[in-house]
Scaffold this motif. Structure first.
Motif, PDB file in Angstrom:
ATOM      1  N   ASP A  20       6.264  -2.669   1.025  1.00  7.58           N
ATOM      2  CA  ASP A  20       4.911  -3.195   1.248  1.00  7.58           C
ATOM      3  C   ASP A  20       4.773  -4.599   0.672  1.00  7.58           C
ATOM      4  O   ASP A  20       4.219  -5.504   1.315  1.00  7.58           O
ATOM      5  CB  ASP A  20       3.869  -2.266   0.616  1.00  7.58           C
ATOM      6  N   LEU A  21       5.287  -4.779  -0.546  1.00 10.41           N
ATOM      7  CA  LEU A  21       5.217  -6.103  -1.174  1.00 10.41           C
ATOM      8  C   LEU A  21       6.071  -7.112  -0.414  1.00 10.41           C
ATOM      9  O   LEU A  21       5.709  -8.287  -0.293  1.00 10.41           O
ATOM     10  CB  LEU A  21       5.685  -6.012  -2.630  1.00 10.41           C
ATOM     11  N   THR A  22       7.206  -6.634   0.113  1.00  8.53           N
ATOM     12  CA  THR A  22       8.103  -7.518   0.853  1.00  8.53           C
ATOM     13  C   THR A  22       7.451  -8.010   2.133  1.00  8.53           C
ATOM     14  O   THR A  22       7.584  -9.172   2.513  1.00  8.53           O
ATOM     15  CB  THR A  22       9.414  -6.775   1.177  1.00  8.53           C
ATOM     16  N   ARG A  23       6.734  -7.112   2.811  1.00  9.79           N
ATOM     17  CA  ARG A  23       6.057  -7.518   4.045  1.00  9.79           C
ATOM     18  C   ARG A  23       4.993  -8.567   3.758  1.00  9.79           C
ATOM     19  O   ARG A  23       4.780  -9.483   4.551  1.00  9.79           O
ATOM     20  CB  ARG A  23       5.436  -6.294   4.710  1.00  9.79           C
ATOM     21  N   GLN A  24       4.335  -8.431   2.614  1.00  4.26           N
ATOM     22  CA  GLN A  24       3.334  -9.434   2.244  1.00  4.26           C
ATOM     23  C   GLN A  24       3.991 -10.780   1.968  1.00  4.26           C
ATOM     24  O   GLN A  24       3.429 -11.830   2.275  1.00  4.26           O
ATOM     25  CB  GLN A  24       2.565  -8.967   1.008  1.00  4.26           C
ATOM     26  N   ALA A  25       5.195 -10.726   1.379  1.00  6.56           N
ATOM     27  CA  ALA A  25       5.884 -11.969   1.025  1.00  6.56           C
ATOM     28  C   ALA A  25       6.668 -12.546   2.191  1.00  6.56           C
ATOM     29  O   ALA A  25       7.063 -13.706   2.158  1.00  6.56           O
ATOM     30  CB  ALA A  25       6.830 -11.725  -0.154  1.00  6.56           C
ATOM     31  N   GLY A  26       6.918 -11.728   3.236  1.00  7.67           N
ATOM     32  CA  GLY A  26       7.693 -12.208   4.379  1.00  7.67           C
ATOM     33  C   GLY A  26       9.142 -12.478   4.041  1.00  7.67           C
ATOM     34  O   GLY A  26       9.728 -13.450   4.515  1.00  7.67           O
ATOM     35  N   ALA A  27       9.744 -11.622   3.199  1.00  6.97           N
ATOM     36  CA  ALA A  27      11.137 -11.821   2.771  1.00  6.97           C
ATOM     37  C   ALA A  27      12.063 -11.024   3.676  1.00  6.97           C
ATOM     38  O   ALA A  27      12.278  -9.835   3.480  1.00  6.97           O
ATOM     39  CB  ALA A  27      11.308 -11.383   1.317  1.00  6.97           C
ATOM     40  N   GLY A  28      12.629 -11.663   4.696  1.00  3.14           N
ATOM     41  CA  GLY A  28      13.476 -10.975   5.664  1.00  3.14           C
ATOM     42  C   GLY A  28      14.732 -10.394   5.057  1.00  3.14           C
ATOM     43  O   GLY A  28      15.158  -9.290   5.400  1.00  3.14           O
ATOM     44  N   ALA A  29      15.367 -11.136   4.156  1.00  9.05           N
ATOM     45  CA  ALA A  29      16.597 -10.647   3.530  1.00  9.05           C
ATOM     46  C   ALA A  29      16.329  -9.372   2.745  1.00  9.05           C
ATOM     47  O   ALA A  29      17.137  -8.441   2.746  1.00  9.05           O
ATOM     48  CB  ALA A  29      17.181 -11.726   2.618  1.00  9.05           C
ATOM     49  N   ALA A  30      15.193  -9.304   2.077  1.00  5.63           N
ATOM     50  CA  ALA A  30      14.837  -8.101   1.326  1.00  5.63           C
ATOM     51  C   ALA A  30      14.641  -6.921   2.267  1.00  5.63           C
ATOM     52  O   ALA A  30      15.000  -5.789   1.940  1.00  5.63           O
ATOM     53  CB  ALA A  30      13.575  -8.348   0.506  1.00  5.63           C
ATOM     54  N   ASP A  31      14.079  -7.152   3.436  1.00  3.39           N
ATOM     55  CA  ASP A  31      13.877  -6.080   4.414  1.00  3.39           C
ATOM     56  C   ASP A  31      15.207  -5.455   4.819  1.00  3.39           C
ATOM     57  O   ASP A  31      15.303  -4.237   4.982  1.00  3.39           O
ATOM     58  CB  ASP A  31      13.163  -6.627   5.653  1.00  3.39           C
TER      59      ASP A  31
END
Length: 396
Positions: A169-180
């Motif tokens: 959820d936090l990653t989607r807010q940050a837009g971090a593709g690599a983390a996804d």
């Protein structure tokens, strides 16, 4: 012959059967045992549970057989007067091979002339108890092993899933593709562990949860870096808007000084700044930010800032240089007025040499466009002539 040994053994068997009944009922009611019997098992647990189920069936059968032996033995022992045959039968029930384990028919082709048609396997109650103890250990080991795996693994897997979802959820807010991508790998790995854990707890490798946590931690670090990058770029965008406001102010100032100098000085002395409008590119960068494409922003924003900074410096330089034209002209006019006033005080207002020089300087300073170098030279010439004239008079 005494029945004391048989009596002691009967008491032991009676106590054992009561304990067996209690333990078997408790095992049957155990939540882990019920879960094993309810779900579809796979792998190592399916094999182990098949063995445990056979063991449980043998345990209940053994309990029934022991109960029957005790019932028969108590009936014999409860007689008022036991003859030798009764005592022998009693001792046989309690101490002898009184329990039939199996009866197998021997095929005719495999019998000898004197061979029996059936083979009966028997054992003593004590031997049956020993075998039942082994079967009970087998069943308990499977039930307790599966239960322990569930109690350790299910909460750990649930915690890992919760952490993974929180970071996602936090990653989607940050837009971090690599983390996804890391989270997708963790999700795939966790899903495999969970599926095995639920259907094959004895075969589940819970060490894989450490790999899941490692992937989630890496994703969280990526997400944190992305969030920091986003915060940094957001601040840089705010700074860019401030810079744009400075550009607007500098553009107006440059325009004002250029307008003030226009027509008063030669065009080649007036500085004009002609550069690309920075607004469209900054608007495009803002659109990328609104869409969450933070990774694309940094290089474009850096290039925009360099160009905007150069433009701002050029505009401010143009303003300063254009303003300097007016300032210098006004200073020269002031100097000329001061020198002419000095000439008047010395009675040189109508001097045939100084008069034309003063008029020439005045004309240079008031003509449009004003040639500042020529005007400066004219003022200097008048000043020099005035100083020389005054010095000559004082020398006489």
């Amino acid at each position: 012959m005494s029945t004391t040994t048989a009596d002691t053994e009967l008491a032991r068997l009676t106590s054992a059967v009561a304990a067996i009944a209690t333990n078997l009922v408790e095992l049957d009611q155990n939540p882990d045992r019920q879960e094993l019997g309810r779900i579809t098992l796979t792998g190592r647990t399916a094999t182990a549970w098949a063995d445990a189920s056979d063991a449980l069936e043998r345990l209940w059968q053994g309990h029934r057989q022991l109960t029957e032996v005790i019932t028969r033995a108590e009936a014999l022992r409860g007689q008022r007067r036991m003859n030798d045959a009764d005592r022998d039968a009693y001792r046989h029930q309690v101490l002898g091979p009184s329990i039939t384990l199996s009866t197998a028919t021997v095929p005719l082709a495999q019998r000898g002339l004197l061979g029996a048609g059936q083979v009966v396997a028997t054992c003593t109650p004590a031997e049956l108890l020993s075998a039942m103890e082994s079967s009970f250990r087998t069943a308990v080991a499977v039930v307790s092993g599966a239960g322990e795996a569930w109690r350790r693994g299910v909460p750990a897997a649930a915690e890992a899933a919760d952490t993974l979802q929180r970071v996602r959820d936090l990653t989607r807010q940050a837009g971090a593709g690599a983390a996804d991508r890391l989270l997708d790998e963790a999700d795939r790995l966790l899903g495999g562990i969970t599926r095995v854990l639920l259907s094959d707890p004895l075969g589940a490798d819970l060490t894989g949860l450490a790999d899941v946590r490692s992937l989630v931690d890496r994703a969280d670090a990526e997400r944190t870096s992305a969030a920091e990058l986003q915060a940094s770029l957001a601040q840089r965008l705010r700074d860019a808007r401030v810079l744009l406001a400075d550009l607007d102010a500098a553009q107006r100032a440059a325009g004002e000084t250029s307008d003030a100098a226009a027509g008063r000085f030669p065009d080649d002395q007036i500085i004009a700044v002609r550069m690309t409008d920075p607004r469209p590119e900054l608007a495009a960068i803002d659109a990328l930010a609104a869409a969450g494409h933070w990774a694309l922003i940094s290089p474009r924003l850096s290039a925009w800032r360099r160009q905007a900074t150069d433009r701002l410096a050029a505009l401010r330089d143009a303003s300063a240089r254009n303003a300097a034209l007016l300032t210098e002209r006004n200073e020269l006019r002031g100097r000329l007025d001061a020198y002419r006033a000095k000439a008047l005080r010395r009675g040189l207002g109508e001097d045939p040499v100084l008069g034309p020089l003063a008029e020439a300087a005045r004309d240079r300073l008031h003509q449009a466009p004003c040639d500042l170098p020529a005007a400066r030279s004219a003022v200097d010439a008048y000043q020099d002539a005035l100083s020389a004239t005054i010095a000559a008079r004082e020398a006489r």
